[in-house]
Design a protein around this motif. Structure first.
Motif, PDB file in Angstrom:
ATOM      1  N   PRO A 185      -9.525  13.097  -2.197  1.00 53.38           N
ATOM      2  CA  PRO A 185     -10.074  12.054  -1.327  1.00 53.38           C
ATOM      3  C   PRO A 185     -11.181  12.614  -0.435  1.00 53.38           C
ATOM      4  O   PRO A 185     -11.077  13.724   0.087  1.00 53.38           O
ATOM      5  CB  PRO A 185      -8.862  11.606  -0.497  1.00 53.38           C
ATOM      6  CG  PRO A 185      -7.692  11.950  -1.354  1.00 53.38           C
ATOM      7  CD  PRO A 185      -8.070  13.223  -2.056  1.00 53.38           C
ATOM      8  N   TYR A 220      -4.874   8.314   4.366  1.00 51.95           N
ATOM      9  CA  TYR A 220      -5.497   7.290   3.536  1.00 51.95           C
ATOM     10  C   TYR A 220      -4.398   6.486   2.853  1.00 51.95           C
ATOM     11  O   TYR A 220      -3.220   6.840   2.902  1.00 51.95           O
ATOM     12  CB  TYR A 220      -6.449   7.891   2.501  1.00 51.95           C
ATOM     13  CG  TYR A 220      -5.791   8.611   1.334  1.00 51.95           C
ATOM     14  CD1 TYR A 220      -5.595   7.970   0.113  1.00 51.95           C
ATOM     15  CD2 TYR A 220      -5.374   9.938   1.445  1.00 51.95           C
ATOM     16  CE1 TYR A 220      -5.000   8.623  -0.964  1.00 51.95           C
ATOM     17  CE2 TYR A 220      -4.791  10.602   0.377  1.00 51.95           C
ATOM     18  CZ  TYR A 220      -4.600   9.936  -0.814  1.00 51.95           C
ATOM     19  OH  TYR A 220      -4.012  10.591  -1.877  1.00 51.95           O
ATOM     20  N   HIS A 252     -12.555   5.841 -12.066  1.00 55.72           N
ATOM     21  CA  HIS A 252     -13.120   6.267 -10.783  1.00 55.72           C
ATOM     22  C   HIS A 252     -14.565   6.743 -10.938  1.00 55.72           C
ATOM     23  O   HIS A 252     -15.060   7.518 -10.130  1.00 55.72           O
ATOM     24  CB  HIS A 252     -12.260   7.361 -10.130  1.00 55.72           C
ATOM     25  CG  HIS A 252     -10.887   6.899  -9.786  1.00 55.72           C
ATOM     26  ND1 HIS A 252     -10.471   6.685  -8.498  1.00 55.72           N
ATOM     27  CD2 HIS A 252      -9.831   6.572 -10.571  1.00 55.72           C
ATOM     28  CE1 HIS A 252      -9.219   6.264  -8.498  1.00 55.72           C
ATOM     29  NE2 HIS A 252      -8.806   6.194  -9.745  1.00 55.72           N
ATOM     30  N   ASP A 288      -1.213   5.809  -7.794  1.00 55.27           N
ATOM     31  CA  ASP A 288      -2.460   6.530  -7.550  1.00 55.27           C
ATOM     32  C   ASP A 288      -3.189   6.761  -8.868  1.00 55.27           C
ATOM     33  O   ASP A 288      -2.636   7.290  -9.828  1.00 55.27           O
ATOM     34  CB  ASP A 288      -2.150   7.879  -6.896  1.00 55.27           C
ATOM     35  CG  ASP A 288      -3.352   8.469  -6.198  1.00 55.27           C
ATOM     36  OD1 ASP A 288      -4.306   7.718  -5.940  1.00 55.27           O
ATOM     37  OD2 ASP A 288      -3.338   9.679  -5.907  1.00 55.27           O
ATOM     38  N   ARG A 332     -12.687   8.070  -3.523  1.00 53.61           N
ATOM     39  CA  ARG A 332     -12.097   8.975  -4.516  1.00 53.61           C
ATOM     40  C   ARG A 332     -12.788   8.750  -5.852  1.00 53.61           C
ATOM     41  O   ARG A 332     -12.684   7.679  -6.449  1.00 53.61           O
ATOM     42  CB  ARG A 332     -10.597   8.741  -4.652  1.00 53.61           C
ATOM     43  CG  ARG A 332      -9.930   9.917  -5.353  1.00 53.61           C
ATOM     44  CD  ARG A 332      -8.432   9.836  -5.298  1.00 53.61           C
ATOM     45  NE  ARG A 332      -7.865  11.045  -5.866  1.00 53.61           N
ATOM     46  CZ  ARG A 332      -6.684  11.106  -6.445  1.00 53.61           C
ATOM     47  NH1 ARG A 332      -5.932  10.030  -6.525  1.00 53.61           N
ATOM     48  NH2 ARG A 332      -6.235  12.229  -6.939  1.00 53.61           N
ATOM     49  N   SER A 350     -12.486   1.379  -6.859  1.00 56.01           N
ATOM     50  CA  SER A 350     -12.956   2.212  -7.959  1.00 56.01           C
ATOM     51  C   SER A 350     -12.732   1.522  -9.294  1.00 56.01           C
ATOM     52  O   SER A 350     -11.828   0.714  -9.452  1.00 56.01           O
ATOM     53  CB  SER A 350     -12.229   3.564  -7.946  1.00 56.01           C
ATOM     54  OG  SER A 350     -10.830   3.358  -8.099  1.00 56.01           O
ATOM     55  N   HIS A 398      -3.623   3.667  -0.730  1.00 54.85           N
ATOM     56  CA  HIS A 398      -4.122   3.080  -1.966  1.00 54.85           C
ATOM     57  C   HIS A 398      -3.148   2.017  -2.450  1.00 54.85           C
ATOM     58  O   HIS A 398      -2.012   1.918  -1.974  1.00 54.85           O
ATOM     59  CB  HIS A 398      -4.368   4.134  -3.043  1.00 54.85           C
ATOM     60  CG  HIS A 398      -3.141   4.863  -3.488  1.00 54.85           C
ATOM     61  ND1 HIS A 398      -2.258   4.361  -4.411  1.00 54.85           N
ATOM     62  CD2 HIS A 398      -2.645   6.073  -3.108  1.00 54.85           C
ATOM     63  CE1 HIS A 398      -1.274   5.239  -4.603  1.00 54.85           C
ATOM     64  NE2 HIS A 398      -1.478   6.279  -3.820  1.00 54.85           N
ATOM     65  N   LEU A 454       0.833  -1.196   0.000  1.00 55.57           N
ATOM     66  CA  LEU A 454       0.000   0.000   0.000  1.00 55.57           C
ATOM     67  C   LEU A 454       0.869   1.248   0.000  1.00 55.57           C
ATOM     68  O   LEU A 454       1.973   1.266   0.537  1.00 55.57           O
ATOM     69  CB  LEU A 454      -0.910   0.035   1.235  1.00 55.57           C
ATOM     70  CG  LEU A 454      -1.897  -1.117   1.397  1.00 55.57           C
ATOM     71  CD1 LEU A 454      -2.742  -0.909   2.654  1.00 55.57           C
ATOM     72  CD2 LEU A 454      -2.787  -1.259   0.190  1.00 55.57           C
ATOM     73  N   GLY A 507      -9.226  -0.344  -8.653  1.00 52.37           N
ATOM     74  CA  GLY A 507      -8.146   0.240  -7.882  1.00 52.37           C
ATOM     75  C   GLY A 507      -8.638   0.404  -6.458  1.00 52.37           C
ATOM     76  O   GLY A 507      -9.774   0.813  -6.238  1.00 52.37           O
ATOM     77  N   GLY A 508      -7.805   0.059  -5.480  1.00 51.83           N
ATOM     78  CA  GLY A 508      -8.263   0.023  -4.100  1.00 51.83           C
ATOM     79  C   GLY A 508      -7.780   1.187  -3.262  1.00 51.83           C
ATOM     80  O   GLY A 508      -6.603   1.551  -3.303  1.00 51.83           O
ATOM     81  N   TYR A 509      -8.709   1.757  -2.479  1.00 52.84           N
ATOM     82  CA  TYR A 509      -8.389   2.801  -1.503  1.00 52.84           C
ATOM     83  C   TYR A 509      -8.836   2.337  -0.124  1.00 52.84           C
ATOM     84  O   TYR A 509      -9.827   1.621   0.018  1.00 52.84           O
ATOM     85  CB  TYR A 509      -9.092   4.115  -1.854  1.00 52.84           C
ATOM     86  CG  TYR A 509      -8.479   4.820  -3.034  1.00 52.84           C
ATOM     87  CD1 TYR A 509      -7.572   5.858  -2.866  1.00 52.84           C
ATOM     88  CD2 TYR A 509      -8.788   4.432  -4.336  1.00 52.84           C
ATOM     89  CE1 TYR A 509      -6.986   6.499  -3.953  1.00 52.84           C
ATOM     90  CE2 TYR A 509      -8.210   5.057  -5.422  1.00 52.84           C
ATOM     91  CZ  TYR A 509      -7.311   6.091  -5.230  1.00 52.84           C
ATOM     92  OH  TYR A 509      -6.737   6.704  -6.308  1.00 52.84           O
TER      93      TYR A 509
END
Length: 233
Positions: A198, A63, A107, A69, A192, A103, A65, A31, A185-187
């Motif tokens: 964010p 946060y 996004h 990004d 986002r 996302s 991700h 991460l 895509g992971g947050y």
């Protein structure tokens, strides 16, 4: 005597797991961590995190991700459904605070495990189409602040059913028909959309976040809860 059910299964479920991130091993080293200088502004330098670290999210700017990004690094077929899961220790809550936000498509769509005021568990699927559509599955039970709690959001495409779980027990259901394909895509700790700032930042601690590309059963959710309950007391 042979026992039936989840009691025979001591470890967490691995079948269908796309990603697992936790603070107690090297899993979280993939991460990228950020801290906003203030809410709504550009983030400052990436936080320096050792493998296995998991900071106390401050609800203002912390946060994380996966990967670069804005990328879509996780490829998963979620046409059969999915599961989002995490242990959380909530310090304070505003409705909509994100725990896991996946996302898709620039996004413009997302799958979320998030919090409702209470706090309560909440699962959401959002598609920014014409018109935008949000499908929300709400839990019904308040859980304590400052105490480890296990939350999960399951989408079962064959049953057309969303279910949210609290400490291994179903706490809310909702019928649905939409399919939400990957990649994602992971947050963690925020939402986002469309590569904007964010939003809906989480205040508290998280551990053992999982994403499965299939719906876990009631027994499997309970198995995961029981497998890690002792470590979160």
């Amino acid at each position: 005597m042979k026992r039936s059910g989840v009691d025979q299964q001591k470890g967490p479920v691995t079948d269908g797991a796309v990603g697992r991130w936790e603070r107690l091993s090297g899993d979280s080293s993939g991460l990228i961590w950020h801290n906003l200088t203030s809410a709504g502004t550009a983030y400052d330098a990436t936080l320096v995190m050792a493998p296995g670290d998991w900071p106390d999210f401050d609800g203002v700017g912390d946060y994380a991700h996966i990967g670069v990004d804005g990328s879509q690094p996780m490829v998963a077929d979620t046409s059969a459904g999915f599961t989002l899961e995490a242990w959380v220790k909530v310090a304070s809550v505003a409705s909509g605070d994100r725990l896991i936000f996946l996302s898709h498509s620039g996004h413009q769509a997302g799958l979320s495990l998030l919090l409702n005021a209470g706090p309560k568990v909440w699962g959401r699927c959002y598609v920014n189409s014409a018109p935008p559509a949000s499908i929300n599955c709400f839990g019904t039970t308040n859980f304590p602040l400052n105490q480890w709690t296990h939350l999960a959001f399951v989408a079962d495409a064959s049953a057309n059913l969303f279910t949210v779980y609290l400490n291994g027990v179903a706490d809310g259901t909702l019928a649905y028909t939409a399919i939400f394909p990957g990649p994602f895509g992971g947050y963690f700790g925020c939402a986002r959309y469309n590569l904007g700032a964010p939003l809906q930042l989480f205040d508290g601690e998280m551990d053992v976040c999982r994403f499965y590309s299939r719906p876990l059963s009631v027994d499997e959710i309970l198995r995961n809860y029981n497998a890690e309950k002792a470590a979160h007391q």
